[in-house]
Write an enzyme that holds these catalytic residues in place. Structure first.
Site, PDB file in Angstrom:
ATOM      1  N   LYS A 106      -7.419  15.240   1.520  1.00 43.45           N
ATOM      2  CA  LYS A 106      -7.334  13.788   1.306  1.00 43.45           C
ATOM      3  C   LYS A 106      -5.871  13.375   1.114  1.00 43.45           C
ATOM      4  O   LYS A 106      -5.409  12.385   1.671  1.00 43.45           O
ATOM      5  CB  LYS A 106      -8.149  13.370   0.073  1.00 43.45           C
ATOM      6  CG  LYS A 106      -9.666  13.423   0.293  1.00 43.45           C
ATOM      7  CD  LYS A 106     -10.421  12.914  -0.933  1.00 43.45           C
ATOM      8  CE  LYS A 106     -11.912  13.205  -0.823  1.00 43.45           C
ATOM      9  NZ  LYS A 106     -12.679  12.843  -2.003  1.00 43.45           N
ATOM     10  N   GLU A 165     -18.131  25.112   0.716  1.00 46.10           N
ATOM     11  CA  GLU A 165     -17.280  24.311  -0.182  1.00 46.10           C
ATOM     12  C   GLU A 165     -17.319  24.910  -1.591  1.00 46.10           C
ATOM     13  O   GLU A 165     -16.376  24.783  -2.361  1.00 46.10           O
ATOM     14  CB  GLU A 165     -17.756  22.854  -0.190  1.00 46.10           C
ATOM     15  CG  GLU A 165     -16.683  21.881  -0.628  1.00 46.10           C
ATOM     16  CD  GLU A 165     -17.030  20.427  -0.339  1.00 46.10           C
ATOM     17  OE1 GLU A 165     -16.857  19.985   0.804  1.00 46.10           O
ATOM     18  OE2 GLU A 165     -17.490  19.740  -1.265  1.00 46.10           O
ATOM     19  N   HIS A 181     -31.290  31.067  23.055  1.00 51.97           N
ATOM     20  CA  HIS A 181     -30.768  30.769  24.387  1.00 51.97           C
ATOM     21  C   HIS A 181     -29.316  30.333  24.283  1.00 51.97           C
ATOM     22  O   HIS A 181     -28.802  29.653  25.161  1.00 51.97           O
ATOM     23  CB  HIS A 181     -31.638  29.700  25.048  1.00 51.97           C
ATOM     24  CG  HIS A 181     -33.058  30.163  25.169  1.00 51.97           C
ATOM     25  ND1 HIS A 181     -33.553  30.770  26.292  1.00 51.97           N
ATOM     26  CD2 HIS A 181     -34.060  30.168  24.249  1.00 51.97           C
ATOM     27  CE1 HIS A 181     -34.816  31.107  26.079  1.00 51.97           C
ATOM     28  NE2 HIS A 181     -35.148  30.760  24.854  1.00 51.97           N
TER      29      HIS A 181
HETATM   30  O1  PA5 Z   1     -19.479  18.111  -2.483  1.00 55.32           O
HETATM   31  C1  PA5 Z   1     -18.475  17.464  -2.703  1.00 55.32           C
HETATM   32  O2  PA5 Z   1     -18.000  17.357  -3.843  1.00 55.32           O
HETATM   33  C2  PA5 Z   1     -17.759  16.724  -1.599  1.00 55.32           C
HETATM   34  O3  PA5 Z   1     -18.203  17.117  -0.339  1.00 55.32           O
HETATM   35  C3  PA5 Z   1     -17.994  15.223  -1.754  1.00 55.32           C
HETATM   36  O4  PA5 Z   1     -19.365  14.975  -1.725  1.00 55.32           O
HETATM   37  C4  PA5 Z   1     -17.307  14.430  -0.651  1.00 55.32           C
HETATM   38  O5  PA5 Z   1     -15.925  14.686  -0.654  1.00 55.32           O
HETATM   39  C5  PA5 Z   1     -17.539  12.932  -0.827  1.00 55.32           C
HETATM   40  O6  PA5 Z   1     -17.086  12.525  -2.073  1.00 55.32           O
HETATM   41  P1  PA5 Z   1     -17.598  11.216  -2.759  1.00 55.32           P
HETATM   42  O7  PA5 Z   1     -19.068  11.362  -3.006  1.00 55.32           O
HETATM   43  O8  PA5 Z   1     -16.808  11.115  -4.007  1.00 55.32           O
HETATM   44  O9  PA5 Z   1     -17.333  10.088  -1.806  1.00 55.32           O
END
Ligand code: PA5
Length: 524
Positions: A455, A323, A352
């Site tokens: 989203k 990410e 394995h």
């Molecule tokens: O690392 C990140 O920014 C994302 O993976 C968020 O943690 C994820 O989208 C969840 O978002 P939020 O904590 O606002 O619910």
């Protein structure tokens, strides 16, 4: 290379950090001696960017945010005294809250004690707590049982609720969302709140919100009088939030020594903040990622910890790395399509499974072994002078050699044992490596435009679903006919897929035609 040359290379590139009980061996990545010199200008710039980030400059330009996860374990380094104070107050409050829950001074409205925790969150608001819970939990000493909901899958949520069963009345619910508006988390919360209502329990008296002050979730928790609210900060990204309230609260509640996790991360930060590359394991890792993947993700990173407790580390790292580094544009806005794919589970289990391909198949990866020196568990001899732990270690070294013999690259992180300090150090080590590597390749590691795009796309589909459901009637219609009636001909395929979903869930009836073009649908 002769065995002697390999040994010499190993010795000269072995980075040992005794204060952390950690070492890094990079000798089995195929770099030439001149590589460090070549990378010096880029690395210098990466160190400068990291120093600026730690000093509080806007290091996440697209979101115009500071990036402060390093301050979470060294509050005195935060750029403003108010921030230092806020961090310290949150750590103390998290520790105290858990102590009060354990002591029963914070208890369910219906009496008795909280014995379980149900954590609802996704992505960065779930993966750190999940990893740490499994890495450091112990059924004999855990103070509370942790359960997780990290999706909007109603069946998964149902399973989690059923695993709590009667224990629901003793369950403390954590709702974790930095933004406070993530649909998966909101849905999990709604389904859980409904289960509480059906069980005759008051959800709000069991619920704790961990979110940014002023978020939708925060406002809801405030207006409904939830048990507690803890802050997340604008300047901490989800995937680097394990040492914030996101990780501290579930960890302290479980009975994990989160102070040790903070201490390990802090000590690792102190080491990896240094500009002496040969003594900085995070900088060395970033350089090796660059070398092994050509600075463009040409090879995948396989994470192979030989330890069951570290099973979820690869999943945690998959998010942290992919990410952060998976970006279309660089900091100047040029198209770069960057990334570094991460996968892995644990050894020797994976030997394995896919290690066959690593050894003999397509050479499109490099491995990071995680070697834990102390075996732990039973010392029973499984054969003359050999324990199960000797086998585990033997499999790691054997695989490392077998891969090398076939020109597969690897590096190895060695730690003494899996404890709070080590886990904190490992988290901090990879966080820093990601930050430095992002600078080497010139991208912003701290935003996630792809996640935001996903989203938005889901919201569009749900709006269309409502219209499709509204267009169904008693007269059988094909997807094409419905698409035409809605003026959405370009969305015919999407409309067919929505109709299939509606039919499977009792919201539409469909003919049995196999050809999507002639299959018809009516209202249920
Ligand atoms: O690392 C990140 O920014 C994302 O993976 C968020 O943690 C994820 O989208 C969840 O978002 P939020 O904590 O606002 O619910």
């Amino acid at each position: 290379m002769t065995p002697h040359e390999l040994w010499t290379r190993f010795r000269s590139h072995y980075c040992s950090v005794p204060s952390l009980g950690l070492s890094l061996d990079i000798s089995r990545i195929a770099f030439e001696e001149s590589f460090f010199e070549q990378m010096e200008p880029k690395l210098k710039a990466a160190y400068a960017a990291m120093d600026a980030l730690e000093a509080g400059q806007i290091a996440n330009p697209s979101e115009q945010r500071m990036v402060g996860h390093y301050w979470l374990r060294a509050p005195e380094l935060a750029p403003k005294p108010e921030l230092s104070q806020e961090i310290t107050m949150t750590i103390d409050a998290a520790r105290q809250f858990a102590a009060d829950v354990h002591a029963g001074t914070v208890a369910p409205a219906e009496g008795a004690r909280f014995t379980r925790v149900l954590s609802i969150g996704i992505g960065g608001s779930a993966l750190g707590p999940l990893f740490v819970s499994q890495a450091l939990g112990d059924p004999d000493t855990d103070k509370m049982q942790l359960h997780f909901i990290d999706n909007t899958d109603p069946e998964g949520i149902d399973l989690a609720l059923r695993s709590l069963g009667e224990g629901l009345k003793e369950t403390l619910v954590l709702v974790l969302s930095k933004s406070g508006g993530t649909p998966e988390t909101r849905n999990g919360m709604l389904l859980v709140a409904d289960a509480f209502r059906r069980a005759g329990l008051e959800f709000t008296k069991h619920a704790v919100a961990i979110t940014m002050p002023g978020s939708k979730l925060d406002k809801q928790a405030e207006s409904e009088g939830w048990l507690r609210r803890f802050p997340m900060y604008d300047w901490v990204g989800g995937r680097t939030s394990e040492t914030s309230a996101v990780g501290l609260i579930p960890g302290f509640l479980q009975g994990i020594d989160m102070d040790a996790v903070l201490a390990g991360a802090r000590e690792c930060d102190a080491v990896t903040r240094r500009h002496q590359t040969r003594h900085n394991p995070a900088a060395l890792m970033a350089l090796m990622w660059y070398k092994a993947s050509d600075g463009r993700g040409a090879k995948d990173l396989v994470v192979l910890p030989y330890k069951d407790r570290l099973l979820l580390f690869s999943r945690y790292l998959q998010q942290l790395i992919m990410e952060s580094l998976g970006k279309q544009l660089d900091l100047q806005g040029n198209r770069v399509d960057q990334g570094l794919a991460v996968y892995g589970n644990k050894g020797s289990t994976d030997q394995h499974a896919y290690v066959q391909q690593l050894r003999d198949g397509v050479n499109n990866f490099f491995v990071t072994f995680i070697r834990v020196l102390e075996s732990g568990g039973e010392w029973l001899l499984v054969e003359a002078d050999i324990t199960a732990g000797d086998y585990l270690h033997g499999f790691l070294l054997g695989t490392r050699s077998a891969l090398h013999e076939n020109n597969r690259q690897s590096m190895t992180i060695t730690v003494l044992r899996v404890d709070g300090r080590t886990v904190g150090a490992l988290i901090a080590l990879f966080e820093r490596a990601v930050g430095l590597y992002a600078s080497l390749i010139g991208i912003n590691a701290y935003d996630q435009p792809g996640v935001e795009a996903g989203k938005k796309a889901a919201a569009t589909v749900l709006t269309l679903q409502k219209r499709v459901a509204g267009a169904l009637g008693v007269q059988p219609q094909t997807a094409e006919e419905i698409a035409r009636s809605l003026g959405e001909v370009q969305e015919t395929e999407m409309i067919f897929l929505i109709l299939e979903h509606l039919a499977a869930n009792g919201d539409a009836n469909s003919s049995n035609d196999v050809d999507p073009g002639i299959r018809t649908f009516v209202a249920a």
